[in-house]
Design a protein around this motif. Structure first.
Motif, PDB file in Angstrom:
ATOM      1  N   LEU A  62       0.822  -1.225   0.000  1.00 33.11           N
ATOM      2  CA  LEU A  62       0.000   0.000   0.000  1.00 33.11           C
ATOM      3  C   LEU A  62       0.851   1.269   0.000  1.00 33.11           C
ATOM      4  N   GLY A  63       2.030   1.198   0.639  1.00 34.82           N
ATOM      5  CA  GLY A  63       2.867   2.389   0.733  1.00 34.82           C
ATOM      6  C   GLY A  63       3.291   2.918  -0.629  1.00 34.82           C
ATOM      7  N   GLY A  64       3.464   2.032  -1.592  1.00 38.14           N
ATOM      8  CA  GLY A  64       3.900   2.469  -2.918  1.00 38.14           C
ATOM      9  C   GLY A  64       2.830   2.345  -3.974  1.00 38.14           C
ATOM     10  N   ILE A  65       1.555   2.350  -3.539  1.00 44.06           N
ATOM     11  CA  ILE A  65       0.461   2.102  -4.491  1.00 44.06           C
ATOM     12  C   ILE A  65       0.332   3.225  -5.522  1.00 44.06           C
ATOM     13  N   LYS A  66       0.604   4.503  -5.101  1.00 42.95           N
ATOM     14  CA  LYS A  66       0.489   5.611  -6.055  1.00 42.95           C
ATOM     15  C   LYS A  66       1.520   5.452  -7.176  1.00 42.95           C
ATOM     16  N   THR A  67       2.763   5.178  -6.804  1.00 45.71           N
ATOM     17  CA  THR A  67       3.836   4.990  -7.801  1.00 45.71           C
ATOM     18  C   THR A  67       3.540   3.798  -8.696  1.00 45.71           C
ATOM     19  N   PHE A  68       3.054   2.719  -8.070  1.00 44.57           N
ATOM     20  CA  PHE A  68       2.716   1.512  -8.837  1.00 44.57           C
ATOM     21  C   PHE A  68       1.632   1.818  -9.864  1.00 44.57           C
ATOM     22  N   ALA A  69       0.577   2.551  -9.438  1.00 45.55           N
ATOM     23  CA  ALA A  69      -0.544   2.874 -10.330  1.00 45.55           C
ATOM     24  C   ALA A  69      -0.060   3.722 -11.509  1.00 45.55           C
ATOM     25  N   GLU A  70       0.756   4.752 -11.206  1.00 45.47           N
ATOM     26  CA  GLU A  70       1.254   5.626 -12.281  1.00 45.47           C
ATOM     27  C   GLU A  70       2.119   4.839 -13.253  1.00 45.47           C
ATOM     28  N   ASN A  71       3.018   4.007 -12.713  1.00 50.78           N
ATOM     29  CA  ASN A  71       3.921   3.223 -13.569  1.00 50.78           C
ATOM     30  C   ASN A  71       3.164   2.185 -14.397  1.00 50.78           C
ATOM     31  N   TYR A  72       2.128   1.588 -13.777  1.00 53.88           N
ATOM     32  CA  TYR A  72       1.386   0.554 -14.513  1.00 53.88           C
ATOM     33  C   TYR A  72       0.584   1.179 -15.653  1.00 53.88           C
ATOM     34  N   ILE A  73      -0.022   2.349 -15.380  1.00 56.68           N
ATOM     35  CA  ILE A  73      -0.792   3.033 -16.438  1.00 56.68           C
ATOM     36  C   ILE A  73       0.142   3.445 -17.582  1.00 56.68           C
ATOM     37  N   SER A  74       1.304   4.006 -17.245  1.00 55.87           N
ATOM     38  CA  SER A  74       2.241   4.414 -18.300  1.00 55.87           C
ATOM     39  C   SER A  74       2.756   3.191 -19.065  1.00 55.87           C
ATOM     40  N   TYR A  75       2.963   2.069 -18.346  1.00 61.31           N
ATOM     41  CA  TYR A  75       3.410   0.818 -19.012  1.00 61.31           C
ATOM     42  C   TYR A  75       2.323   0.314 -19.959  1.00 61.31           C
ATOM     43  N   PHE A  76       1.062   0.326 -19.477  1.00 62.19           N
ATOM     44  CA  PHE A  76      -0.052  -0.159 -20.313  1.00 62.19           C
ATOM     45  C   PHE A  76      -0.215   0.710 -21.562  1.00 62.19           C
ATOM     46  N   ILE A  77      -0.158   2.042 -21.372  1.00 61.58           N
ATOM     47  CA  ILE A  77      -0.340   2.956 -22.510  1.00 61.58           C
ATOM     48  C   ILE A  77       0.801   2.783 -23.519  1.00 61.58           C
ATOM     49  N   THR A  78       2.031   2.701 -23.009  1.00 63.26           N
ATOM     50  CA  THR A  78       3.201   2.515 -23.890  1.00 63.26           C
ATOM     51  C   THR A  78       3.078   1.224 -24.681  1.00 63.26           C
ATOM     52  N   ASN A  79       2.753   0.127 -23.974  1.00 64.02           N
ATOM     53  CA  ASN A  79       2.659  -1.196 -24.602  1.00 64.02           C
ATOM     54  C   ASN A  79       1.515  -1.245 -25.620  1.00 64.02           C
ATOM     55  N   ALA A  80       0.333  -0.686 -25.233  1.00 63.94           N
ATOM     56  CA  ALA A  80      -0.844  -0.726 -26.127  1.00 63.94           C
ATOM     57  C   ALA A  80      -0.628   0.146 -27.355  1.00 63.94           C
ATOM     58  N   THR A  81      -0.017   1.309 -27.151  1.00 65.65           N
ATOM     59  CA  THR A  81       0.221   2.220 -28.289  1.00 65.65           C
ATOM     60  C   THR A  81       1.219   1.606 -29.262  1.00 65.65           C
ATOM     61  N   ASP A  82       2.298   0.999 -28.722  1.00 68.90           N
ATOM     62  CA  ASP A  82       3.305   0.372 -29.582  1.00 68.90           C
ATOM     63  C   ASP A  82       2.724  -0.815 -30.344  1.00 68.90           C
ATOM     64  N   THR A  83       1.813  -1.556 -29.709  1.00 64.14           N
ATOM     65  CA  THR A  83       1.283  -2.788 -30.307  1.00 64.14           C
ATOM     66  C   THR A  83       0.116  -2.508 -31.255  1.00 64.14           C
ATOM     67  N   TYR A  84      -0.871  -1.692 -30.792  1.00 65.21           N
ATOM     68  CA  TYR A  84      -2.121  -1.508 -31.557  1.00 65.21           C
ATOM     69  C   TYR A  84      -2.315  -0.099 -32.117  1.00 65.21           C
ATOM     70  N   GLY A  85      -1.511   0.829 -31.691  1.00 59.25           N
ATOM     71  CA  GLY A  85      -1.653   2.194 -32.181  1.00 59.25           C
ATOM     72  C   GLY A  85      -2.375   3.085 -31.175  1.00 59.25           C
ATOM     73  N   VAL A  86      -2.227   4.397 -31.377  1.00 62.79           N
ATOM     74  CA  VAL A  86      -2.767   5.355 -30.414  1.00 62.79           C
ATOM     75  C   VAL A  86      -4.297   5.371 -30.417  1.00 62.79           C
ATOM     76  N   GLY A  87      -4.906   5.039 -31.580  1.00 64.68           N
ATOM     77  CA  GLY A  87      -6.380   5.011 -31.649  1.00 64.68           C
ATOM     78  C   GLY A  87      -6.957   3.974 -30.711  1.00 64.68           C
ATOM     79  N   TYR A  88      -6.344   2.784 -30.662  1.00 61.25           N
ATOM     80  CA  TYR A  88      -6.812   1.712 -29.766  1.00 61.25           C
ATOM     81  C   TYR A  88      -6.687   2.148 -28.309  1.00 61.25           C
ATOM     82  N   THR A  89      -5.521   2.758 -27.987  1.00 58.33           N
ATOM     83  CA  THR A  89      -5.299   3.188 -26.595  1.00 58.33           C
ATOM     84  C   THR A  89      -6.334   4.213 -26.172  1.00 58.33           C
ATOM     85  N   LEU A  90      -6.623   5.145 -27.062  1.00 62.05           N
ATOM     86  CA  LEU A  90      -7.628   6.180 -26.756  1.00 62.05           C
ATOM     87  C   LEU A  90      -9.000   5.541 -26.541  1.00 62.05           C
TER      88      LEU A  90
END
Length: 608
Positions: A62-90
């Motif tokens: 729980l102590g690092g949940i904010k950092t984890f959430a931010e990093n996971y969202i940025s990881y998901f967006i990076t991975n989804a955009t690279d794989t499927y394109g920015v339209g899919y991510t949006l």
């Protein structure tokens, strides 16, 4: 809040609905906050501000949940955009936002859905409790209270208390949690900006409390005024013949319009104070948002310590506080109004009833020997009515009480039935004090026919069967025959199923009185009390009713309170009363021979 704590006892049967309401309010507050937080990653995608992150983060607690959430969202967006394109991510971001808003509104609906069962259940139970208490209270209570005021408490005041429950649940669960979750999210974005919010909330609360002063007092005055004009309506409708007969419409119109004018002024004062709260809190909120725009704009454009997407979401969260803040201010006013109504409701519910059955009360089903009234004194408030009064009525006797108005005759009937209790002395049946009897069994021994033939807006059958709910039609018809009423009832279109109208107004006075006698006959009590049962009738009606009374009194113990002396000449004993005392007693012949008070009364009535 003590009043509401006591009113909350009505919540107990509906606590599951309260828990479900609280549960969905918590979800609403959570999704309300997340709906704004979810805008941040979408706007970062839109403006291509997402931090690239190709390494999947690891959850560390729980102590690092904010950092984890931010990093996971940025990881998901990076991975989804690279794989499927920015339209899919949006599209994924939009679907996420729609889902969160859907869950937020669904939670809000379910919270309101369950609170509806609670509110309406509490309303029903409070009304039932108020009505039950009202009909249990002694007659003395209603000699001091307006009927309209009691009606207002059962209807308007109970409704006001019920509607305040929703406000309290919002006050303690939904809105505060929305504010807490929102502030937590705001702190996670910027501590500096959030300090302004902490200044706003207490200042706003203080200003709103100043506006709300005197609201409870004015609400109480308005509710009392409502009781006054309801009483005027009740009294006017009850005496409409007198109002019209004396051309008094304008007089009563003036009384009623004066009351509604006072209610109008109080309602305006209360409404204006309430209406001031919402714009005041919103204006103060906008002031803070304006300061946040200036300060936050510096952080984004000049200091570069906050990105634009986070600042836009932050502003949405800041505005999100305004709605619950306004709701709390409105709810706090509603609580004040409800508190005033609760006091009036609790005044009835807390009213002590001195005339009740005590523990281990005697259940008496028969009358065997005598009614003994011994040295009783009684007064209505400060007016002494009976002084050292004693009387013995043996089984099977007919005892008549006569005397001038105010001599205390009808008071005897009220004391025998325990509508009132004696101040001194005792009343006993078969040697047992009536205060030791179960109240229902005591009144079950007695039939009461009063001067006012009270009928209810129902069928003849229902009116007669009050004392014996399971009576058959044959039993009702037999009672009508004894009461000399069957002939006119049989001629009615629907017979015993004919509705008698409000207070029996479809019938004549003599017909109503004979139905009252039939009601007492059907009950078949061993003791009959007749309180001036023929005094309000014309001579022809009196003859019919007198025959009915004589039929009814056969083989019964009867106490007859009489104004017309011609109706009691056959009584075993006649008690002559004057100013609460017995001045003469004996048979008709004995009292005539005495040539005293009774003889004077007979002579006066003969002249009349």
């Amino acid at each position: 809040m003590n009043n509401f704590k006591r009113i909350f006892s009505f919540l107990v049967p509906y606590k599951k609905y309260a828990y479900l309401n609280i549960f969905f309010n918590v979800l609403y507050a959570l999704f309300s906050t997340l709906s704004f937080m979810s805008l941040i990653p979408m706007m970062q995608v839109l403006f291509d501000q997402t931090k690239r992150n190709t390494v999947e983060p690891v959850y560390t607690g729980l102590g690092g949940i904010k950092t984890f959430a931010e990093n996971y969202i940025s990881y998901f967006i990076t991975n989804a955009t690279d794989t499927y394109g920015v339209g899919y991510t949006l599209s994924v971001m939009v679907a996420l936002i729609i889902s969160i808003f859907l869950l937020k509104n669904l939670s809000d609906y379910l919270a309101m859905f369950f609170i509806t069962f609670l509110r309406n259940g509490v309303l029903r139970d409070m009304r039932n409790a108020m009505y039950k208490k009202t009909i249990e209270l002694p007659l003395a209570f209603f000699s001091e209270k307006r009927k309209g005021d009691v009606i207002a408490r059962i209807s308007a005041d109970v409704n006001e208390v019920q509607s305040s429950f929703l406000s309290i649940l919002e006050l303690i669960v939904k809105e505060p949690l929305t504010i807490i979750f929102t502030i937590a999210a705001m702190l996670s974005i910027s501590v500096d900006l959030t300090l302004f919010v902490f200044i706003f909330i207490p200042v706003s609360g203080y200003v709103i409390s100043l506006i709300g002063k005197q609201l409870k007092r004015k609400s109480t005055e308005a509710q009392e005024e409502q009781g006054i004009f309801l009483s005027t309506i009740e009294e006017t409708l009850g005496g409409l013949k007198v109002v019209k007969g004396y051309n008094s419409e304008s007089y009563f119109n003036t009384i009623f319009s004066s009351s509604t004018q006072r209610f109008f002024k109080l309602s305006n004062s209360i409404g204006n104070r309430q209406n001031l709260a919402s714009p005041t809190s919103e204006f103060m909120g906008i002031m803070v948002i304006a300061i946040l725009l200036w300060y936050g704009g510096n952080m984004v454009l000049i200091e570069k310590t906050l990105n634009g997407a986070s600042f836009i979401a932050y502003m949405g969260l800041a505005y999100n506080i305004l709605t619950p803040a306004k709701s709390i201010s409105k709810a706090s006013y509603s609580v004040k109004r409800g508190n005033a109504a609760a006091e009036r409701v609790l005044e009835i519910l807390d009213q002590q009833n001195p005339i009740t059955s005590k523990n281990g009360a005697i259940v008496k089903t028969s009358f065997e020997e005598a009614i003994t009234i011994k040295n009783i004194n009684f007064k209505y408030e400060d007016e002494i009515v009976l002084k050292d009064f004693s009387l013995n009525v043996k089984k099977g006797q007919t005892v008549a009480l006569v005397g001038q108005s105010g001599s205390g005759k009808s008071t005897i009937a009220n004391l025998l039935t325990r509508f009132y209790d004696v101040n001194d002395g005792s009343i006993a049946i078969d040697g047992e004090n009536i205060k030791d009897f179960n109240l229902q069994s005591l009144r079950g021994l007695m039939g009461l026919v009063t001067q006012d033939s009270i009928l209810f807006n129902d069928t003849i059958r229902a009116n007669i069967a009050l004392g014996k709910q399971n009576a058959t039609d044959d039993e009702i018809i037999e009672a009508l025959k004894i009461a000399n009423a069957y002939e006119f009832v049989n001629e009615l279109p629907l017979g015993i199923n004919t509705n008698v109208g409000d207070s029996g107004n479809k019938l004549s006075g003599g017909q109503k009185q004979r139905l009252s006698i039939a009601r007492a006959v059907l009950k078949n009590p061993p003791i009959m009390i007749l309180d001036e049962a023929t005094s309000a009738l014309d001579t022809e009606s009196e003859k019919f009713v007198q025959v009915a009374l004589e039929n009814m009194m056969q083989n019964r113990t009867s106490i007859v309170i009489a104004h017309r002396l011609s109706t009691i000449q056959k009584a075993d004993t006649i008690i002559v009363m004057q100013k609460g005392r017995i001045v003469e007693q004996g048979t008709h012949e004995q009292l005539i021979a005495l040539n005293g008070t009774y003889n004077k009364l007979v002579t006066l009535q003969s002249f009349e």
